[in-house]
Design an enzyme around this catalytic site. Structure first.
Site, PDB file in Angstrom:
ATOM      1  N   SER A 252       0.849  -1.184   0.000  1.00 27.93           N
ATOM      2  CA  SER A 252       0.000   0.000   0.000  1.00 27.93           C
ATOM      3  C   SER A 252       0.889   1.239   0.000  1.00 27.93           C
ATOM      4  O   SER A 252       1.752   1.381   0.864  1.00 27.93           O
ATOM      5  CB  SER A 252      -0.882  -0.035   1.246  1.00 27.93           C
TER       6      SER A 252
ATOM      7  N   LYS B 187      -1.135  -0.895  -4.359  1.00 30.30           N
ATOM      8  CA  LYS B 187      -2.364  -0.149  -3.991  1.00 30.30           C
ATOM      9  C   LYS B 187      -1.973   1.296  -3.754  1.00 30.30           C
ATOM     10  O   LYS B 187      -1.046   1.575  -3.001  1.00 30.30           O
ATOM     11  CB  LYS B 187      -2.962  -0.778  -2.735  1.00 30.30           C
ATOM     12  N   LEU B 188      -2.665   2.202  -4.437  1.00 26.60           N
ATOM     13  CA  LEU B 188      -2.401   3.631  -4.263  1.00 26.60           C
ATOM     14  C   LEU B 188      -3.478   4.245  -3.383  1.00 26.60           C
ATOM     15  O   LEU B 188      -4.677   4.024  -3.615  1.00 26.60           O
ATOM     16  CB  LEU B 188      -2.410   4.360  -5.612  1.00 26.60           C
ATOM     17  N   LYS B 189      -3.053   5.023  -2.409  1.00 22.99           N
ATOM     18  CA  LYS B 189      -4.010   5.789  -1.610  1.00 22.99           C
ATOM     19  C   LYS B 189      -4.454   6.978  -2.453  1.00 22.99           C
ATOM     20  O   LYS B 189      -3.597   7.635  -3.086  1.00 22.99           O
ATOM     21  CB  LYS B 189      -3.324   6.291  -0.342  1.00 22.99           C
TER      22      LYS B 189
ATOM     23  N   ASP C 248      -7.303   3.002  -2.929  1.00 23.82           N
ATOM     24  CA  ASP C 248      -8.004   3.028  -1.639  1.00 23.82           C
ATOM     25  C   ASP C 248      -8.278   4.477  -1.254  1.00 23.82           C
ATOM     26  O   ASP C 248      -7.349   5.279  -1.133  1.00 23.82           O
ATOM     27  CB  ASP C 248      -7.120   2.363  -0.571  1.00 23.82           C
TER      28      ASP C 248
ATOM     29  N   ASN D 255     -10.328   5.421   1.507  1.00 27.02           N
ATOM     30  CA  ASN D 255     -10.630   5.632   2.934  1.00 27.02           C
ATOM     31  C   ASN D 255     -11.757   6.651   3.150  1.00 27.02           C
ATOM     32  O   ASN D 255     -11.597   7.610   3.918  1.00 27.02           O
ATOM     33  CB  ASN D 255      -9.383   6.061   3.716  1.00 27.02           C
TER      34      ASN D 255
ATOM     35  N   GLU E   4     -11.324   0.828  -3.288  1.00 22.56           N
ATOM     36  CA  GLU E   4     -11.659   0.453  -1.921  1.00 22.56           C
ATOM     37  C   GLU E   4     -12.277   1.638  -1.174  1.00 22.56           C
ATOM     38  O   GLU E   4     -11.729   2.745  -1.199  1.00 22.56           O
ATOM     39  CB  GLU E   4     -10.348   0.005  -1.247  1.00 22.56           C
TER      40      GLU E   4
ATOM     41  N   ASP F 121     -14.117  -1.846   2.905  1.00 20.61           N
ATOM     42  CA  ASP F 121     -13.196  -2.066   4.021  1.00 20.61           C
ATOM     43  C   ASP F 121     -13.903  -1.585   5.298  1.00 20.61           C
ATOM     44  O   ASP F 121     -14.560  -2.369   5.990  1.00 20.61           O
ATOM     45  CB  ASP F 121     -11.892  -1.294   3.750  1.00 20.61           C
TER      46      ASP F 121
ATOM     47  N   LYS G  27     -10.112  -7.369   7.533  1.00 17.65           N
ATOM     48  CA  LYS G  27      -9.119  -6.996   8.547  1.00 17.65           C
ATOM     49  C   LYS G  27      -9.616  -7.558   9.861  1.00 17.65           C
ATOM     50  O   LYS G  27     -10.669  -7.138  10.360  1.00 17.65           O
ATOM     51  CB  LYS G  27      -9.035  -5.473   8.675  1.00 17.65           C
TER      52      LYS G  27
ATOM     53  N   GLY H 287      -4.299  -4.584   5.910  1.00 16.16           N
ATOM     54  CA  GLY H 287      -3.210  -4.402   6.869  1.00 16.16           C
ATOM     55  C   GLY H 287      -3.398  -3.102   7.619  1.00 16.16           C
ATOM     56  O   GLY H 287      -4.047  -2.172   7.114  1.00 16.16           O
TER      57      GLY H 287
HETATM   58  O1  NPG Z   1       0.422  -2.475   4.695  1.00 17.84           O
HETATM   59  O2  NPG Z   1      -0.354  -2.512   6.711  1.00 17.84           O
HETATM   60  C1  NPG Z   1      -0.234  -1.997   5.598  1.00 17.84           C
HETATM   61  C2  NPG Z   1      -0.985  -0.728   5.321  1.00 17.84           C
HETATM   62  C3  NPG Z   1      -2.160  -0.963   4.468  1.00 17.84           C
HETATM   63  O3  NPG Z   1      -3.160   0.970   3.565  1.00 17.84           O
HETATM   64  C4  NPG Z   1      -3.093   0.194   4.487  1.00 17.84           C
HETATM   65  N1  NPG Z   1      -3.802   0.327   5.595  1.00 17.84           N
HETATM   66  O4  NPG Z   1      -6.815   2.089   5.195  1.00 17.84           O
HETATM   67  O5  NPG Z   1      -6.298   0.053   4.859  1.00 17.84           O
HETATM   68  C5  NPG Z   1      -6.016   1.168   5.269  1.00 17.84           C
HETATM   69  C6  NPG Z   1      -4.652   1.444   5.850  1.00 17.84           C
HETATM   70  C7  NPG Z   1      -4.613   1.717   7.323  1.00 17.84           C
HETATM   71  C8  NPG Z   1      -3.388   1.885   7.925  1.00 17.84           C
HETATM   72  C9  NPG Z   1      -5.727   1.768   8.081  1.00 17.84           C
HETATM   73  C10 NPG Z   1      -3.305   2.115   9.266  1.00 17.84           C
HETATM   74  C11 NPG Z   1      -5.650   2.001   9.437  1.00 17.84           C
HETATM   75  C12 NPG Z   1      -4.429   2.170  10.011  1.00 17.84           C
END
Ligand code: NPG
Length: 369
Positions: A136, A162-164, A189, A191, A214, A239, A263, A291
């Protein structure tokens, strides 16, 4: 298994590089570690994935510690002899707090499986020894920096990127990464950063052959995701909205998602995760393991989960070195884009006690009466 006590530690571990998402920038990872000791000398470890602030979910580290100390652990202690399979039912009267509940269930499961000589993977229903890794990638300061960071991960062998994304950082970075790596499995993703007025803007991602988008909308806007799924061709994946088996069932029935990110912390533990996996498998819905910047303790259990047969897409299960210069367990090292599922009893990794001691910022032991 009777529990003697649970030690709750707060640790603070700097990240290799800042991780920027639409809900903030992480420079280091604060989290709670649980070490559970049984009356006959057994031990179980887990990590609570809540962040230090309630920005990704309503849970946060000190809130988790409070609910564990005041409500969850006393209820478990009161039961006396307890197995992991009973934890969710015992804790059901206390609403929400999935991450805190998951941490308790996982520590009990680790102690139980260590006692029985069974690995997390075999217990959960693993079907392979190696899992495919995705990575990510946070929001970058510039497209050039993004290309550099993605290039590093591609050269390391990650099998999916995966790109935020967020408003103002979406179509253009996706276009450039897709043009630079025409064949790499790519997903995005958000969020929850978009709203119902953004459907046609998000359709602008359709030409780039993404595996999925996502959680574009608010976690409570399940219907909005169903509407969006009708008007864009990129598959929608949920998610944050999936907080339980029931939420997964409803989202599938509403056609709000065609792929689910599982998750364990978000859904209350590994046992609920397996139930969601089973539901999705019955309905031909692909799942992948999310993750939350876990240390080796949470990663070990996630990697075991990701080896179940329905996890057909690479997860956010990256190597230890993607997150930390030094992990708190034997590090997870990627080979040809894959991680090996630990085979030892319980979570199956060695704990680096000295290092944990060094990065501990608070520590409290909660004893059973
Ligand atoms: O590789 O653990 C990893 C990070 C993956 O992008 C990732 N996690 O929104 O999914 C998410 C994000 C996240 C990270 C969410 C930290 C909450 C806390």
């Amino acid at each position: 298994m009777e529990i003697k006590n649970v030690e709750i530690r707060t640790i603070q571990l700097p990240l290799v590089r800042p991780f920027r998402t639409s809900f903030g920038t992480q420079l280091s990872r604060e989290l709670l570690l649980l070490k559970l000791t049984t009356r006959d000398g057994g031990e179980g470890w887990s990590e609570c994935v809540a962040m230090s602030e309630p920005l990704y979910s309503p849970e946060y580290t000190s809130g988790c510690q409070d609910v564990m100390e005041r409500f969850l652990l006393p209820a478990i202690f009161e039961r006396g002899d307890v197995r992991a399979e009973e934890v969710a039912e015992i804790l059901k009267p206390f609403l929400g707090h999935q991450m805190a509940k998951a941490a308790i269930e996982s520590a009990i499961l680790d102690a139980q499986l260590k006692d029985e000589g069974i690995s997390f993977g075999s217990y959960l229903g693993s079907s392979r020894e190696l899992i495919d890794c995705g990575v990510s990638v946070g929001i970058a300061n510039s497209i050039d920096e993004l290309v550099k960071e993605v290039g590093l991960y591609v050269s390391e062998g990650y099998r999916r990127i995966k790109l935020k994304i967020e408003p103002g950082w979406d179509i253009e970075p996706v276009r450039v990464i897709r043009e630079t790596w025409p064949n790499i499995p790519l997903q995005v993703d958000a969020n929850q950063a978009y709203s119902r007025s953004d459907y046609s803007h998000l359709a602008g991602l359709d030409p780039y052959d993404l595996l999925l988008i996502e959680q574009p909308l608010d976690e409570h806007d399940v219907l909005g995701h169903a509407e969006l799924a009708e008007v864009i061709s990129t598959p929608v994946c949920l998610d944050e909205s999936i907080t339980s088996l029931q939420a997964a069932r409803d989202a599938l029935a509403l056609k709000a998602t065609t792929i689910i990110n599982i998750k364990p912390g978000r859904v209350g533990g590994y046992l609920e995760s397996v139930r969601i996996h089973d539901l999705c498998a019955e309905n031909d819905i692909a799942v992948w393991c999310g993750g939350m910047l876990e240390t080796g303790i949470g990663r070990a259990a996630n990697v075991a989960l990701a080896s179940l047969p329905g996890f057909t897409l690479p997860g956010d299960t990256s190597a230890s070195s993607r997150y930390y210069h030094r992990d708190i367990t034997t590090p997870f090292v990627m080979d040809d884009g894959q991680l090996r599922v630990p085979q030892g009893a319980g979570i199956g990794v060695e704990i680096d006690h000295d290092f944990i001691e060094e990065i501990t910022t608070a520590r409290k032991i909660i004893s059973a009466p």
